[in-house]
Design a protein around this motif. Structure first.
Motif: not given
Length: 240
Positions: A114-134
């Motif tokens: 149910g998230m809008s396309e605008e919000d989903a695209t904005a967030a995934t365009d700048v998605l941050v992956a972990p710098h440290h993996q546990v």
């Protein structure tokens, strides 16, 4: 520091810890403040939610979030991370690869819920992956004698479940969606049901009988609730 948590929109849990139940998907984000550093466990489902969490944290503490721990790689827990520039991000082993290569899937999942396309695209365009993996356990010293434990307790709800233990009286265990209170635990295609009860056993070992357990969705629960959910999952999936 604890006295004014509620004034800034946080539910105080003690030990320099407070959490917020976010709207729409009722996901939990938890703040842990030491003398020198600040940890946020999960960042919300959109950049807007992440920015609101950042603003409320800074208003309460007068300083920035320095560390982020992602409980698992689902959209409602990770898509606000880009709002926290400069923070060191931690996740269970495998989370970084999933978020690096799975932005399209996260976007699709968010829109399907149910998230809008605008919000989903904005967030995934700048998605941050972990710098440290546990891979096992990782201790973070937040200063002032507060050391929190990041523990890779999965697989269970996903293949990459990271819990956080905040020591104290009582201890606080941040469970992510391994534990849910506002509904039955959700087992999607990336769940590993045969290992889920063992992951909950690990949470109980970390916190003990007197701890507060903070679920990914819903009200704070006790060890008896976690144990009962563990037993229902074992029955549901035929796991020991």
């Amino acid at each position: 520091m604890d006295a004014s948590w509620e004034d800034f929109g946080w539910e105080r849990l003690g030990n320099g810890t407070g959490r917020r139940r976010l709207p729409v998907w009722d996901a939990t984000a938890t703040l842990v403040a030491g003398a020198d550093a600040v940890l946020l466990h999960d960042t919300g489902s959109t950049l807007r939610e992440g920015a609101e969490l950042r603003t409320r944290a800074e208003a309460l503490l007068g300083r920035r979030v320095t560390h982020i721990a992602l409980s698992h790689p689902h959209f409602d827990h990770v898509l606000g991370t880009a709002a926290f520039a400069g923070a060191e991000v931690y996740g269970a082993v495998g989370t970084a690869e999933l978020l690096t290569h799975g932005a399209a899937q996260l976007r699709a999942d968010a829109m399907r819920h149910g998230m809008s396309e605008e919000d989903a695209t904005a967030a995934t365009d700048v998605l941050v992956a972990p710098h440290h993996q546990v891979s096992g356990e990782w201790t973070l010293d937040l200063g002032g004698g507060l050391q929190v434990l990041l523990a890779n307790v999965g697989p269970g709800h996903t293949g990459h479940d990271l819990a956080v233990l905040v020591p104290g009286s009582p201890a606080v265990v941040l469970c992510g969606d391994l534990v849910e209170e506002s509904g039955e635990p959700q087992a999607g295609p990336d769940a590993v049901p045969s290992h889920w009860p063992a992951a909950l056993d690990r949470l109980l070992e970390l916190g003990g009988e007197d701890a507060l357990y903070v679920p990914g969705h819903g009200a704070v629960v006790d060890a008896a609730f976690v144990r009962a959910q563990r037993d229902r999952l074992a029955t549901r999936f035929g796991a020991s």
